[in-house]
Enzyme design. Structure first.
Site, PDB file in Angstrom:
ATOM      1  CE1 TYR A   1      -4.101   1.393  -0.127  1.00 17.67           C
ATOM      2  CE2 TYR A   1      -3.303   2.673   1.793  1.00 17.67           C
ATOM      3  CZ  TYR A   1      -4.142   2.707   0.818  1.00 17.67           C
ATOM      4  OH  TYR A   1      -5.580   3.327   0.652  1.00 17.67           O
TER       5      TYR A   1
ATOM      6  CG  ASN B   1     -15.075   1.325  -0.628  1.00 12.96           C
ATOM      7  OD1 ASN B   1     -14.027   1.438  -1.064  1.00 12.96           O
ATOM      8  ND2 ASN B   1     -15.304   0.093  -0.242  1.00 12.96           N
TER       9      ASN B   1
ATOM     10  CG  ASN C   1     -18.702  -7.734  -8.788  1.00  9.52           C
ATOM     11  OD1 ASN C   1     -17.798  -7.445  -9.727  1.00  9.52           O
ATOM     12  ND2 ASN C   1     -18.472  -8.566  -8.185  1.00  9.52           N
TER      13      ASN C   1
ATOM     14  CG  PHE D   1      -8.825   8.960  -7.407  1.00 12.13           C
ATOM     15  CD1 PHE D   1      -9.146  10.233  -7.389  1.00 12.13           C
ATOM     16  CD2 PHE D   1      -9.415   7.927  -6.282  1.00 12.13           C
ATOM     17  CE1 PHE D   1     -10.270  10.721  -6.429  1.00 12.13           C
ATOM     18  CE2 PHE D   1     -10.121   8.553  -5.512  1.00 12.13           C
ATOM     19  CZ  PHE D   1     -10.318   9.934  -5.250  1.00 12.13           C
TER      20      PHE D   1
HETATM   21  N1  LIG Z   1      -7.685   5.013  -4.856  1.00 12.20           N
HETATM   22  C1  LIG Z   1      -8.620   4.959  -3.876  1.00 12.20           C
HETATM   23  O1  LIG Z   1      -8.730   6.209  -3.290  1.00 12.20           O
HETATM   24  C2  LIG Z   1      -9.482   3.872  -3.454  1.00 12.20           C
HETATM   25  C3  LIG Z   1     -10.572   4.138  -2.659  1.00 12.20           C
HETATM   26  C4  LIG Z   1     -11.328   2.697  -2.227  1.00 12.20           C
HETATM   27  C5  LIG Z   1     -11.042   1.627  -2.848  1.00 12.20           C
HETATM   28  N2  LIG Z   1      -9.867   1.488  -3.760  1.00 12.20           N
HETATM   29  C6  LIG Z   1      -9.361   0.377  -4.510  1.00 12.20           C
HETATM   30  O2  LIG Z   1     -10.551  -0.033  -5.466  1.00 12.20           O
HETATM   31  C7  LIG Z   1     -10.510  -1.516  -5.742  1.00 12.20           C
HETATM   32  C8  LIG Z   1     -11.683  -2.125  -5.139  1.00 12.20           C
HETATM   33  O3  LIG Z   1     -12.133  -2.045  -3.987  1.00 12.20           O
HETATM   34  P1  LIG Z   1     -13.471  -2.653  -3.201  1.00 12.20           P
HETATM   35  O4  LIG Z   1     -13.348  -2.316  -1.828  1.00 12.20           O
HETATM   36  O5  LIG Z   1     -14.682  -1.936  -3.879  1.00 12.20           O
HETATM   37  O6  LIG Z   1     -13.337  -4.009  -3.603  1.00 12.20           O
HETATM   38  P2  LIG Z   1     -14.123  -5.573  -3.225  1.00 12.20           P
HETATM   39  O7  LIG Z   1     -15.681  -4.860  -2.949  1.00 12.20           O
HETATM   40  O8  LIG Z   1     -13.390  -6.262  -2.295  1.00 12.20           O
HETATM   41  O9  LIG Z   1     -14.480  -6.020  -4.577  1.00 12.20           O
HETATM   42  C9  LIG Z   1     -13.380  -6.712  -5.282  1.00 12.20           C
HETATM   43  C10 LIG Z   1     -13.625  -6.413  -7.032  1.00 12.20           C
HETATM   44  O10 LIG Z   1     -12.343  -7.026  -7.754  1.00 12.20           O
HETATM   45  C11 LIG Z   1     -12.712  -7.930  -8.648  1.00 12.20           C
HETATM   46  N3  LIG Z   1     -11.593  -8.713  -8.766  1.00 12.20           N
HETATM   47  C12 LIG Z   1     -10.785  -9.386  -7.661  1.00 12.20           C
HETATM   48  N4  LIG Z   1      -9.844 -10.079  -7.890  1.00 12.20           N
HETATM   49  C13 LIG Z   1      -9.794  -9.860  -9.561  1.00 12.20           C
HETATM   50  C14 LIG Z   1      -8.786 -10.123 -10.425  1.00 12.20           C
HETATM   51  N5  LIG Z   1      -7.758 -10.960 -10.369  1.00 12.20           N
HETATM   52  N6  LIG Z   1      -9.095  -9.606 -11.769  1.00 12.20           N
HETATM   53  C15 LIG Z   1     -10.355  -9.103 -11.909  1.00 12.20           C
HETATM   54  N7  LIG Z   1     -11.168  -8.578 -11.181  1.00 12.20           N
HETATM   55  C16 LIG Z   1     -10.928  -8.976  -9.798  1.00 12.20           C
HETATM   56  C17 LIG Z   1     -13.908  -8.532  -7.981  1.00 12.20           C
HETATM   57  O11 LIG Z   1     -14.574  -9.230  -8.823  1.00 12.20           O
HETATM   58  P3  LIG Z   1     -15.027 -10.755  -8.591  1.00 12.20           P
HETATM   59  O12 LIG Z   1     -16.446 -10.778  -7.739  1.00 12.20           O
HETATM   60  O13 LIG Z   1     -15.434 -11.339  -9.986  1.00 12.20           O
HETATM   61  O14 LIG Z   1     -14.127 -11.635  -7.944  1.00 12.20           O
HETATM   62  C18 LIG Z   1     -14.607  -7.519  -7.384  1.00 12.20           C
HETATM   63  O15 LIG Z   1     -15.243  -6.880  -8.339  1.00 12.20           O
HETATM   64  C19 LIG Z   1      -9.115  -1.851  -4.801  1.00 12.20           C
HETATM   65  O16 LIG Z   1      -8.233  -2.038  -5.469  1.00 12.20           O
HETATM   66  C20 LIG Z   1      -9.314  -0.872  -3.711  1.00 12.20           C
HETATM   67  O17 LIG Z   1      -7.706  -0.795  -3.175  1.00 12.20           O
HETATM   68  C21 LIG Z   1      -9.158   2.673  -4.101  1.00 12.20           C
END
Ligand SMILES: NC(=O)c1ccc[n+]([C@@H]2O[C@H](COP(=O)([O-])OP(=O)(O)OC[C@H]3O[C@@H](n4cnc5c(N)ncnc54)[C@H](OP(=O)(O)O)[C@@H]3O)[C@@H](O)[C@H]2O)c1
Length: 265
Positions: free
Chosen positions: A54, A126, A152, A264
């Site tokens: 991270y 989120n 999703n 971002f």
């Molecule tokens: N930059 C920022 O400020 C910020 C803020 C919040 C979150 N984020 C990032 O946004 C992302 C999503 O966070 P979240 O909390 O919404 O996640 P989450 O609810 O845990 O969902 C994970 C998602 O990733 C998909 N996924 C997992 N492994 C994958 C792979 N190998 N290839 C393709 N898709 C995959 C899953 O799809 P399946 O259901 O098909 O497995 C699901 O749609 C994370 O990387 C998180 O660190 C960034």
């Protein structure tokens, strides 16, 4: 008072480096409160923090967990503004994967009454990310389209819901067909499988419109496909990396379609 917490003293896989510890929590002193955790999130960033990938890392040893909601259980001297029973957002550096936290009362944010702890506990990372992605990257107007992968995910669902309120249309890519109906029920306009057919066929479902903004939280080939689904002069923003593969882009789309690649965080 005795409390339990999940700590790590080195970076690695959670099941290899996390330790369940019992420890003594002091009574709150001047300007402090004792908080009892009600709900703690598990976000992908928690796994990145434990794993060491991270962007910002705590000094070790650290208590795991960045986001959560707690109830004020005891108040120390000279602590104004908080009452026993108030629900508060814990400081992001305190570690949410523990039972009790003794911390400074100043700057704790009180959660409005009536919001369930599970909902409040996942409200601070989120949903605001979704709002900022839709508001701060491109000046979107009602009727404009955006495209996102991992639709999703928690962020993806928040994007769908916020976009619906703003009148922005969403083209959503997922890995499993059975997600289509639930996402449509949440307000998604179009849901497609995240495969090589999507860039070829998506216009059939968007009334010929092409998204102005692509939201990438996956990387690899999925990020590459998103570049092909953005309008000339549009923006492709990466805010997550759910696959460990590097974000890829088709060079000719950058040159001839003038796509802007951004991050971002
Ligand atoms: N930059 C920022 O400020 C910020 C803020 C919040 C979150 N984020 C990032 O946004 C992302 C999503 O966070 P979240 O909390 O919404 O996640 P989450 O609810 O845990 O969902 C994970 C998602 O990733 C998909 N996924 C997992 N492994 C994958 C792979 N190998 N290839 C393709 N898709 C995959 C899953 O799809 P399946 O259901 O098909 O497995 C699901 O749609 C994370 O990387 C998180 O660190 C960034």
């Amino acid at each position: 008072m005795k409390s339990l917490r999940l700590t790590f003293n080195e970076h690695g896989k959670p099941n290899e480096v996390l330790r369940l510890e019992e420890h003594e929590v002091p009574s709150p002193g001047e300007g402090e409160v004792l908080l009892r955790m009600l709900a703690s999130n598990i976000n992908p960033s928690d796994l990145g923090t434990i794993g060491g990938s991270y962007g910002t890392l705590p000094s070790l040893p650290a208590v795991a967990g960045l986001e959560g909601i707690a109830e004020v259980e005891e108040i120390g001297h000279c602590t104004s503004g908080l009452k026993v029973g108030d629900k508060v957002r814990i400081p992001s550096t305190a570690g949410s994967w523990q039972n009790l936290i003794c911390t400074k009362a100043a700057n704790l944010k009180i959660v409005p009454k009536g919001i369930p702890a599970e909902q409040a506990g996942s409200a601070f990372v989120n949903p605001p990310t979704a709002l900022l992605l839709l508001r701060r990257i491109v000046d979107l107007n009602p009727g404009d389209w955006i495209v996102q992968n991992a639709a999703n995910s928690a962020v993806g669902i928040a994007v769908i819901q916020v976009a619906k309120k703003l009148g922005i249309r969403t083209l959503n890519l997922v890995r499993r067909e059975e997600l289509t109906k639930p996402l449509i029920n949440l307000g998604a306009d179009v849901v497609m499988l995240d495969d090589d057919q999507a860039p070829k066929n998506f216009r059939e479902y968007t009334e010929g419109k092409v998204p102005r903004l692509a939201l990438n939280s996956v990387g690899g080939n999925s990020a590459y496909r998103l570049c092909k689904m953005v309008i000339r002069g549009g923006t492709h923003v990466t805010f997550g990396a759910m696959t460990s593969e590097a974000t890829r882009f088709p060079t000719r789309f950058l040159i001839f379609n003038d796509i802007e690649l951004k991050g971002f965080g």
